[in-house]
Motif scaffolding. Structure first.
Motif, mmCIF file in Angstrom:
data_model
loop_
_atom_site.group_PDB
_atom_site.id
_atom_site.type_symbol
_atom_site.label_atom_id
_atom_site.label_comp_id
_atom_site.label_asym_id
_atom_site.label_seq_id
_atom_site.Cartn_x
_atom_site.Cartn_y
_atom_site.Cartn_z
ATOM 1 N N ARG A 260 0.834 -1.208 0.000
ATOM 2 C CA ARG A 260 0.000 0.000 0.000
ATOM 3 C C ARG A 260 0.862 1.249 0.000
ATOM 4 O O ARG A 260 0.561 2.230 -0.667
ATOM 5 C CB ARG A 260 -0.907 -0.001 1.218
ATOM 6 N N ARG A 261 1.941 1.205 0.779
ATOM 7 C CA ARG A 261 2.821 2.371 0.819
ATOM 8 C C ARG A 261 3.522 2.567 -0.514
ATOM 9 O O ARG A 261 3.680 3.689 -0.984
ATOM 10 C CB ARG A 261 3.867 2.204 1.912
ATOM 11 N N ILE A 262 3.947 1.469 -1.122
ATOM 12 C CA ILE A 262 4.633 1.571 -2.413
ATOM 13 C C ILE A 262 3.719 2.225 -3.435
ATOM 14 O O ILE A 262 4.116 3.122 -4.184
ATOM 15 C CB ILE A 262 5.082 0.176 -2.897
ATOM 16 N N VAL A 263 2.454 1.785 -3.454
ATOM 17 C CA VAL A 263 1.492 2.374 -4.388
ATOM 18 C C VAL A 263 1.326 3.862 -4.098
ATOM 19 O O VAL A 263 1.334 4.692 -5.015
ATOM 20 C CB VAL A 263 0.140 1.639 -4.273
ATOM 21 N N ALA A 264 1.197 4.212 -2.804
ATOM 22 C CA ALA A 264 1.022 5.621 -2.441
ATOM 23 C C ALA A 264 2.218 6.445 -2.916
ATOM 24 O O ALA A 264 2.057 7.553 -3.434
ATOM 25 C CB ALA A 264 0.846 5.756 -0.936
ATOM 26 N N PHE A 265 3.428 5.870 -2.765
ATOM 27 C CA PHE A 265 4.621 6.612 -3.182
ATOM 28 C C PHE A 265 4.709 6.727 -4.699
ATOM 29 O O PHE A 265 5.245 7.697 -5.216
ATOM 30 C CB PHE A 265 5.890 5.960 -2.626
ATOM 31 N N ARG A 266 4.187 5.741 -5.391
ATOM 32 C CA ARG A 266 4.173 5.826 -6.850
ATOM 33 C C ARG A 266 3.325 7.022 -7.305
ATOM 34 O O ARG A 266 3.678 7.730 -8.237
ATOM 35 C CB ARG A 266 3.634 4.522 -7.450
ATOM 36 N N TRP A 267 2.213 7.248 -6.602
ATOM 37 C CA TRP A 267 1.355 8.372 -6.967
ATOM 38 C C TRP A 267 2.002 9.695 -6.618
ATOM 39 O O TRP A 267 1.776 10.708 -7.280
ATOM 40 C CB TRP A 267 0.001 8.254 -6.262
ATOM 41 N N LEU A 268 2.820 9.678 -5.576
ATOM 42 C CA LEU A 268 3.472 10.922 -5.151
ATOM 43 C C LEU A 268 4.623 11.295 -6.058
ATOM 44 O O LEU A 268 4.735 12.428 -6.512
ATOM 45 C CB LEU A 268 4.038 10.737 -3.748
ATOM 46 N N PHE A 269 5.506 10.350 -6.296
ATOM 47 C CA PHE A 269 6.754 10.664 -6.988
ATOM 48 C C PHE A 269 6.638 10.520 -8.488
ATOM 49 O O PHE A 269 7.552 10.900 -9.208
ATOM 50 C CB PHE A 269 7.873 9.736 -6.508
ATOM 51 N N GLY A 270 5.570 9.925 -8.970
ATOM 52 C CA GLY A 270 5.452 9.710 -10.401
ATOM 53 C C GLY A 270 6.465 8.691 -10.891
ATOM 54 O O GLY A 270 6.787 7.734 -10.183
ATOM 55 N N GLN A 271 7.003 8.954 -12.057
ATOM 56 C CA GLN A 271 7.909 7.992 -12.687
ATOM 57 C C GLN A 271 9.180 7.748 -11.876
ATOM 58 O O GLN A 271 9.854 6.737 -12.040
ATOM 59 C CB GLN A 271 8.308 8.487 -14.087
ATOM 60 N N ALA A 272 9.520 8.700 -10.999
ATOM 61 C CA ALA A 272 10.789 8.584 -10.283
ATOM 62 C C ALA A 272 10.692 7.616 -9.110
ATOM 63 O O ALA A 272 11.692 7.346 -8.452
ATOM 64 C CB ALA A 272 11.223 9.953 -9.776
#
Lengths: 190, 216
Positions: free
Chosen positions: A85-97
Motif C-alpha cells: 500500500r505504501r509503495i502504491v502511495a509513493f508511486r502516486w506521489l513521486f510519479g515515474q521517479a
C-alpha cells in the motif's frame, strides 16, 4: 513467546511513514516459526485423533499451536500488504521517479510489483489521455513560479526544453513540474 | 469491525493478560518453562511425558489473541487486567482527564473493548466510552491551543488518543495555511528520504502522502 517476531516487524513498520528496508530475515524467521509450530500441531492431531473432540487437555494444545500459526501468517501478510500500500502511495506521489527512489528498500518481489504497477498505471493514463497522478488537489493557476534547488537537467515542455539549473527561477506549467516539486528538487514560490 | 491487514488491530491484541488453565495443557510447557518445571519437580508422581505439559491450574501471562481463543474454548480463565479493574474504573469516573492511560496500557480502548466483548461486560464498555468522551475535548484543546506545550500533553495519551491529537493538530495547521492563502502551494512530499518538509508538522493532512496514509 509465539508470534513475537511478527509483532516486532509490524511495530517497526508502524513507527515510520516512510518505507523501511524490507526485512528478509524477519519474514524468514516467521516462516521458520510457523514450521516449528506445525510439527507438534500435526503430531497431536494424528496421535490423539479419537480423543480430540472431548478431551480438553488436547484441545488446549491444539488451539495454542493452531492460533499461533494463524497469528504468524496474519502478521507476515499484514507486513507485506501494508508495504505494498505504501509503495502504491509513493508511486502516486513521486510519479515515474518512484522506482529509483524506493529501490534500495524494496525486495525483489516488490520491485517486480512496482514495475508492473508502473506499466499498468502508465498504460491506463495513455488510454484515457490524462495523467491521473497530476493535480491531486484542484489547482488555482495553470502556471506556477518555481525555484530550482537540485539540478534536474533539461525538461521538455510545450514551449520547448527548459534547463533547470540550481538557483534559477522559472515560470512553468504546473503539470510539467508538479512531481519535481513533490520530490523536493524544486520549490514552489508564491 | 476488525481489518485483517490492519497493523493497529493486530498490535492491539498483543498485550499480555493473565490466564489460568483449567486443564493440564498438552505439550505446552515451553510457554512457561521455569514455572512448569517447578510444579512438576514438586510433584513426585509426574511422568516424563507429563513434564512436557503445562500443569492444570497454572497461571501465566499470554498475549491477548491467544488467551482469547483459549477462553472461548473454555480451557482457560482470564483475569481482568489491573487497568480495567474496579479501582481503575473509579479513577476514570472521578476524573478521566487526570488518568495517564499510556502508562496503564498503550492500547487502552482497543484492548478494553475486546475484553468487554469477551467477558460480556457492558459496564466496562460504558466506562470506556464515558472516559473517552470526558477526555477527547481536552485532547483536541491541547493539540490546537497549547502550542509547544501540547507535546507534554501527549505523554499521558494512549494510541487512539494520539491519533486524535495529531488529526486535530494537522487540521489546525491546514486551517492556518488556508487563512494565509498558502493552501494551493505544492508542498514537498512528506518523508522524502528523511528530509522533513518545512511547511508541515507531523501528521498534517495537507500533503497527499499523509492524507492517503490516514485512509489506510
Amino acid at each position: 513467546m509465539h508470534g513475537r517476531r511478527g509483532a516486532e516487524l509490524l511495530e517497526e513498520l508502524r513507527k515510520t511513514k516512510w518505507l523501511p528496508p524490507y526485512s528478509e530475515s524477519g519474514i524468514r524467521q516467521i516462516a521458520a516459526e510457523i514450521k516449528e509450530l506445525l510439527e507438534p500441531f500435526l503430531e497431536i492431531i494424528t496421535a490423539h485423533r479419537a480423543s480430540l473432540q472431548n478431551d480438553p487437555r488436547y484441545i488446549s494444545g491444539v488451539v495454542v499451536f493452531y492460533r499461533s500459526v494463524q497469528r504468524n501468517k496474519r502478521c507476515a501478510l499484514a507486513y507485506l500488504m501494508n508495504r505494498l500500500r505504501r509503495i502504491v502511495a509513493f508511486r502516486w506521489l513521486f510519479g515515474q521517479a518512484a522506482p529509483a527512489r524506493l529501490d534500495q528498500n524494496l525486495s525483489g518481489a516488490e520491485r517486480q510489483f512496482l514495475l508492473k504497477y508502473n506499466a499498468l498505471l502508465g498504460e491506463y493514463c495513455d488510454a484515457v489521455g490524462l495523467d491521473l497522478t497530476a493535480d491531486q488537489s484542484p489547482p488555482r493557476d495553470l502556471y506556477v513560479e518555481v525555484r530550482v534547488i537540485a539540478d534536474c537537467g533539461d525538461i521538455l515542455t510545450e514551449a520547448g526544453p527548459v534547463a533547470l539549473k540550481p538557483g534559477t527561477a522559472h515560470f512553468l506549467k504546473r503539470t510539467d513540474v508538479e512531481h519535481l516539486i513533490r520530490q523536493g528538487s524544486l520549490q514552489h514560490i508564491l | 469491525m476488525e481489518d485483517y491487514f490492519s497493523i493497529d488491530d493486530i498490535l492491539s491484541s498483543e498485550p499480555r493478560i493473565y490466564a489460568t488453565f483449567h486443564v493440564q495443557a498438552h505439550q505446552l510447557a515451553h510457554l512457561d518453562p521455569a514455572g512448569a518445571a517447578a510444579v512438576w519437580s514438586s510433584n513426585k508422581q509426574s511422568s516424563a511425558e507429563d513434564r512436557l505439559d503445562l500443569p492444570s491450574g497454572h497461571r501465566l501471562a499470554l498475549p491477548f489473541w491467544l488467551a482469547d481463543s483459549l477462553a472461548q474454548r473454555g480451557v482457560a480463565a482470564l483475569e481482568l487486567p489491573r487497568c480495567f479493574a474496579t479501582g481503575a474504573r473509579h479513577a476514570l469516573r472521578a476524573d478521566a482527564r487526570a488518568v495517564r492511560l499510556q502508562t496503564r496500557c498503550p492500547a487502552f480502548y482497543a484492548l478494553g473493548l475486546r475484553i468487554a466483548k469477551l467477558v460480556r461486560d457492558s459496564r466496562l464498555s460504558e466506562a470506556l466510552v464515558r472516559a473517552f468522551a470526558d477526555r477527547c475535548w481536552g485532547i483536541v484543546d491541547s493539540a490546537v491551543f497549547a502550542g509547544a506545550r501540547g507535546v507534554a500533553a501527549l505523554e499521558g495519551l494512549e494510541e487512539k488518543e494520539r491519533k486524535l491529537f495529531f488529526a486535530a493538530h494537522g487540521l489546525d495547521i491546514a486551517l492556518r495555511r488556508w487563512k494565509e492563502r498558502r493552501i494551493d502551494r505544492i508542498g514537498m512530499a512528506h518523508g522524502v528520504l528523511g528530509k522533513r518538509c518545512r511547511e508541515e508538522g507531523p501528521g498534517s493532512p495537507v500533503t497527499p502522502s499523509t492524507s492517503k496514509q490516514r485512509l489506510q
